[in-house]
Design a protein around this motif. Structure first.
Motif, PDB file in Angstrom:
ATOM      1  N   PHE A  70       0.745  13.128 -10.494  1.00  0.00           N
ATOM      2  CA  PHE A  70       1.790  12.110 -10.635  1.00  0.00           C
ATOM      3  C   PHE A  70       2.560  11.928  -9.330  1.00  0.00           C
ATOM      4  CE2 PHE A  70       6.181  10.888 -11.600  1.00  0.00           C
ATOM      5  CZ  PHE A  70       5.960   9.691 -12.265  1.00  0.00           C
ATOM      6  N   PHE A  71       2.999  13.038  -8.732  1.00  0.00           N
ATOM      7  CA  PHE A  71       3.860  12.950  -7.555  1.00  0.00           C
ATOM      8  C   PHE A  71       3.092  12.650  -6.270  1.00  0.00           C
ATOM      9  CE2 PHE A  71       6.939  15.060 -10.305  1.00  0.00           C
ATOM     10  CZ  PHE A  71       8.096  14.394  -9.956  1.00  0.00           C
ATOM     11  N   VAL A  72       1.791  12.872  -6.264  1.00  0.00           N
ATOM     12  CA  VAL A  72       0.997  12.565  -5.069  1.00  0.00           C
ATOM     13  C   VAL A  72       0.282  11.227  -5.224  1.00  0.00           C
ATOM     14  CG1 VAL A  72      -0.971  13.282  -3.657  1.00  0.00           C
ATOM     15  CG2 VAL A  72       0.702  14.981  -4.396  1.00  0.00           C
ATOM     16  N   LEU A  73      -0.416  11.044  -6.330  1.00  0.00           N
ATOM     17  CA  LEU A  73      -1.258   9.861  -6.470  1.00  0.00           C
ATOM     18  C   LEU A  73      -0.474   8.589  -6.766  1.00  0.00           C
ATOM     19  CD1 LEU A  73      -4.360  11.272  -8.384  1.00  0.00           C
ATOM     20  CD2 LEU A  73      -4.040  10.917  -5.923  1.00  0.00           C
ATOM     21  N   VAL A  74       0.578   8.683  -7.587  1.00  0.00           N
ATOM     22  CA  VAL A  74       1.354   7.473  -7.897  1.00  0.00           C
ATOM     23  C   VAL A  74       2.050   6.926  -6.642  1.00  0.00           C
ATOM     24  CG1 VAL A  74       3.283   6.528  -9.229  1.00  0.00           C
ATOM     25  CG2 VAL A  74       1.607   8.009 -10.351  1.00  0.00           C
ATOM     26  N   PRO A  75       2.807   7.745  -5.881  1.00  0.00           N
ATOM     27  CA  PRO A  75       3.372   7.212  -4.636  1.00  0.00           C
ATOM     28  C   PRO A  75       2.312   6.729  -3.658  1.00  0.00           C
ATOM     29  CG  PRO A  75       4.464   9.254  -5.227  1.00  0.00           C
ATOM     30  CD  PRO A  75       3.284   9.120  -6.141  1.00  0.00           C
ATOM     31  N   LEU A  76       1.184   7.460  -3.568  1.00  0.00           N
ATOM     32  CA  LEU A  76       0.117   7.036  -2.656  1.00  0.00           C
ATOM     33  C   LEU A  76      -0.460   5.693  -3.086  1.00  0.00           C
ATOM     34  CD1 LEU A  76      -1.686   7.628  -0.234  1.00  0.00           C
ATOM     35  CD2 LEU A  76      -3.215   8.898  -1.753  1.00  0.00           C
ATOM     36  N   ALA A  77      -0.632   5.480  -4.394  1.00  0.00           N
ATOM     37  CA  ALA A  77      -1.131   4.194  -4.883  1.00  0.00           C
ATOM     38  C   ALA A  77      -0.153   3.070  -4.532  1.00  0.00           C
ATOM     39  CB  ALA A  77      -1.352   4.258  -6.393  1.00  0.00           C
ATOM     40  N   LEU A  78       1.148   3.323  -4.661  1.00  0.00           N
ATOM     41  CA  LEU A  78       2.154   2.322  -4.307  1.00  0.00           C
ATOM     42  C   LEU A  78       2.137   2.028  -2.803  1.00  0.00           C
ATOM     43  CD1 LEU A  78       5.137   3.538  -6.535  1.00  0.00           C
ATOM     44  CD2 LEU A  78       3.684   1.535  -6.905  1.00  0.00           C
ATOM     45  N   ILE A  79       1.938   3.069  -2.009  1.00  0.00           N
ATOM     46  CA  ILE A  79       1.853   2.873  -0.554  1.00  0.00           C
ATOM     47  C   ILE A  79       0.645   2.011  -0.200  1.00  0.00           C
ATOM     48  CG2 ILE A  79       1.417   4.063   1.643  1.00  0.00           C
ATOM     49  CD1 ILE A  79       3.072   6.420   0.503  1.00  0.00           C
ATOM     50  N   LEU A  80      -0.512   2.342  -0.780  1.00  0.00           N
ATOM     51  CA  LEU A  80      -1.731   1.563  -0.488  1.00  0.00           C
ATOM     52  C   LEU A  80      -1.602   0.130  -0.980  1.00  0.00           C
ATOM     53  CD1 LEU A  80      -4.447   4.245  -1.375  1.00  0.00           C
ATOM     54  CD2 LEU A  80      -3.627   3.564   0.897  1.00  0.00           C
ATOM     55  N   LEU A  81      -0.977  -0.051  -2.140  1.00  0.00           N
ATOM     56  CA  LEU A  81      -0.770  -1.406  -2.658  1.00  0.00           C
ATOM     57  C   LEU A  81       0.145  -2.203  -1.732  1.00  0.00           C
ATOM     58  CD1 LEU A  81      -1.256  -3.376  -5.038  1.00  0.00           C
ATOM     59  CD2 LEU A  81       0.818  -2.432  -6.103  1.00  0.00           C
ATOM     60  N   SER A  82       1.214  -1.560  -1.276  1.00  0.00           N
ATOM     61  CA  SER A  82       2.143  -2.231  -0.356  1.00  0.00           C
ATOM     62  C   SER A  82       1.430  -2.652   0.915  1.00  0.00           C
ATOM     63  CB  SER A  82       3.316  -1.294  -0.015  1.00  0.00           C
ATOM     64  OG  SER A  82       4.072  -0.991  -1.153  1.00  0.00           O
ATOM     65  N   TYR A  83       0.608  -1.741   1.445  1.00  0.00           N
ATOM     66  CA  TYR A  83      -0.075  -2.082   2.693  1.00  0.00           C
ATOM     67  C   TYR A  83      -1.220  -3.067   2.480  1.00  0.00           C
ATOM     68  CZ  TYR A  83       2.675   0.849   5.690  1.00  0.00           C
ATOM     69  OH  TYR A  83       3.716   1.354   6.417  1.00  0.00           O
ATOM     70  N   GLY A  84      -1.733  -3.162   1.272  1.00  0.00           N
ATOM     71  CA  GLY A  84      -2.691  -4.219   0.964  1.00  0.00           C
ATOM     72  C   GLY A  84      -2.042  -5.584   1.082  1.00  0.00           C
ATOM     73  N   PHE A  85      -0.851  -5.733   0.499  1.00  0.00           N
ATOM     74  CA  PHE A  85      -0.103  -6.992   0.617  1.00  0.00           C
ATOM     75  C   PHE A  85       0.328  -7.251   2.051  1.00  0.00           C
ATOM     76  CE2 PHE A  85       0.813  -6.217  -4.008  1.00  0.00           C
ATOM     77  CZ  PHE A  85       0.204  -7.374  -4.472  1.00  0.00           C
ATOM     78  N   ILE A  86       0.724  -6.183   2.761  1.00  0.00           N
ATOM     79  CA  ILE A  86       1.131  -6.327   4.159  1.00  0.00           C
ATOM     80  C   ILE A  86      -0.043  -6.810   5.011  1.00  0.00           C
ATOM     81  CG2 ILE A  86       1.797  -5.023   6.221  1.00  0.00           C
ATOM     82  CD1 ILE A  86       3.564  -3.293   4.352  1.00  0.00           C
ATOM     83  N   ALA A  87      -1.222  -6.218   4.805  1.00  0.00           N
ATOM     84  CA  ALA A  87      -2.405  -6.621   5.577  1.00  0.00           C
ATOM     85  C   ALA A  87      -2.729  -8.088   5.345  1.00  0.00           C
ATOM     86  CB  ALA A  87      -3.597  -5.749   5.197  1.00  0.00           C
ATOM     87  N   ARG A  88      -2.636  -8.525   4.080  1.00  0.00           N
ATOM     88  CA  ARG A  88      -2.906  -9.929   3.773  1.00  0.00           C
ATOM     89  C   ARG A  88      -1.900 -10.855   4.462  1.00  0.00           C
ATOM     90  NH1 ARG A  88      -2.827 -11.909  -2.422  1.00  0.00           N
ATOM     91  NH2 ARG A  88      -0.579 -11.654  -2.054  1.00  0.00           N
ATOM     92  N   ALA A  89      -0.624 -10.438   4.481  1.00  0.00           N
ATOM     93  CA  ALA A  89       0.405 -11.249   5.134  1.00  0.00           C
ATOM     94  C   ALA A  89       0.219 -11.278   6.643  1.00  0.00           C
ATOM     95  CB  ALA A  89       1.787 -10.710   4.781  1.00  0.00           C
ATOM     96  N   VAL A  90      -0.157 -10.132   7.225  1.00  0.00           N
ATOM     97  CA  VAL A  90      -0.336 -10.059   8.681  1.00  0.00           C
ATOM     98  C   VAL A  90      -1.508 -10.931   9.129  1.00  0.00           C
ATOM     99  CG1 VAL A  90      -0.995  -8.517  10.579  1.00  0.00           C
ATOM    100  CG2 VAL A  90       0.754  -7.805   8.936  1.00  0.00           C
TER     101      VAL A  90
END
Length: 318
Positions: free
Chosen positions: A209-229
């Motif tokens: 929970f404490f490793v994978l959930v934050p990591l999934a949110l980080i990867l999701l955020s950077y997925g949107f960031i990559a698309r915007a960039v």
């Protein structure tokens, strides 16, 4: 059950032996020097980040609120483990008391889970800054940042509390030897002489929970960031957007890769020989590198350091 066994199950051990690298005595002096230098650098680097973030008005944005807490976490990380390692390497008696061991792994797991959530909050901040720049000040206001940091610290404490309650109930029979540099929950579970199914399952669920959930949110955020960039027309704009994220991505990689290896495996199959060197990496190397990553790759932080040094020079000149 015999009285000896009852004593074994109910009397906590007085202390544990931390092997470290006592099986390689020729490595102790070089490692002692490396740890001492790294600890001093980690202290200086992280204290400098905290001071400059607090003293420079241009660094009072949400990103640097999170960065200050990250630096404070790294300070606590190193102070929780490294002084004990240095003491053990400098003496022939490589022990830690049962109480000291409990405090050590309690704080260590508290800080680790807190850092997972702080890194996820930093990824959210970068997502809003790049994908919603016009609404950044409205969305990432100071009270929200403080609430996110509060949630991180409280959640980390809750996880640590559960782990400590379960671990202190474990019996430790025979010679209490930890093949590690400091006390960690997986090593303690491995050492126990009782059925640790509940501990294994709880550790796996909470860490996932404490490793994978934050990591999934980080990867999701950077997925949107990559698309915007990728939608930015100018190469200069893309480079600037990437520059605001690269430091955080590097820190995330240094933190998460060892943590995933260490904790996303059953403690019953935990290899103490491999685990102790990975523990050494994220307990001292990562906290030492983090402030330099943010300093060397961040123009705002470098500018703030220059202004602080110039201000200090003027005050000394008077």
């Amino acid at each position: 059950m015999t009285s000896d066994n009852q004593s074994c199950f109910w009397d906590p051990p007085k202390d544990f032996i931390l092997l470290g690298i006592s099986d390689r005595p020729w490595l102790e002096l070089p490692l002692f020097v490396v740890l001492l230098v790294s600890y001093v650098l980690a202290m200086l680097g992280n204290i400098s980040i905290i001071l400059v973030s607090q003293l420079d008005p241009q660094l009072h944005s949400p990103m640097y609120i999170f960065l200050s807490h990250l630096s404070f976490l790294d300070l606590c990380y190193t102070t929780t483990t490294v002084p004990q390692m240095l003491v053990n390497m400098g003496s022939s008696r490589k022990t830690i008391s049962y109480g000291g061991c409990t405090v050590q792994y309690a704080i260590f797991h508290w800080l680790g889970c807190t850092e997972c959530i702080v890194l996820a909050a930093m990824a959210l901040d970068r997502y809003v800054a790049i994908c919603e720049p016009l609404r950044y000040a409205i969305i990432m206001h100071r009270p929200l940042c403080q609430r996110l940091v509060g949630v991180a610290w409280l959640s980390g404490f809750g996880n640590s509390f559960v782990q400590v309650i379960l671990t202190v109930k474990l019996p430790f029979c025979g010679q209490q030897v930890l093949n590690n540099f400091f006390c960690e929950v997986p090593a303690m579970i491995k050492l126990s002489c009782a059925d640790t199914t509940v501990n294994d399952a709880t550790l796996a669920v909470l860490v996932a929970f404490f490793v994978l959930v934050p990591l999934a949110l980080i990867l999701l955020s950077y997925g949107f960031i990559a698309r915007a960039v990728l939608k930015i027309q100018s190469s200069r704009g893309r480079h600037k957007a990437f520059g605001t994220c690269s430091s955080h991505l590097l820190v995330v990689s240094l933190f998460y890769l060892p943590a995933i290896y260490m904790y996303l495996q059953p403690p019953s199959s935990y290899s103490q020989e491999q685990g102790k060197f990975i523990s050494l990496f994220y307990s001292i190397i990562t906290p030492t590198l983090n402030p330099f990553i943010y300093t060397l790759r961040n123009k705002d932080v470098k500018g703030a350091f220059r202004r602080l040094l110039a201000r200090t020079g003027r005050l000394c000149g008077r």
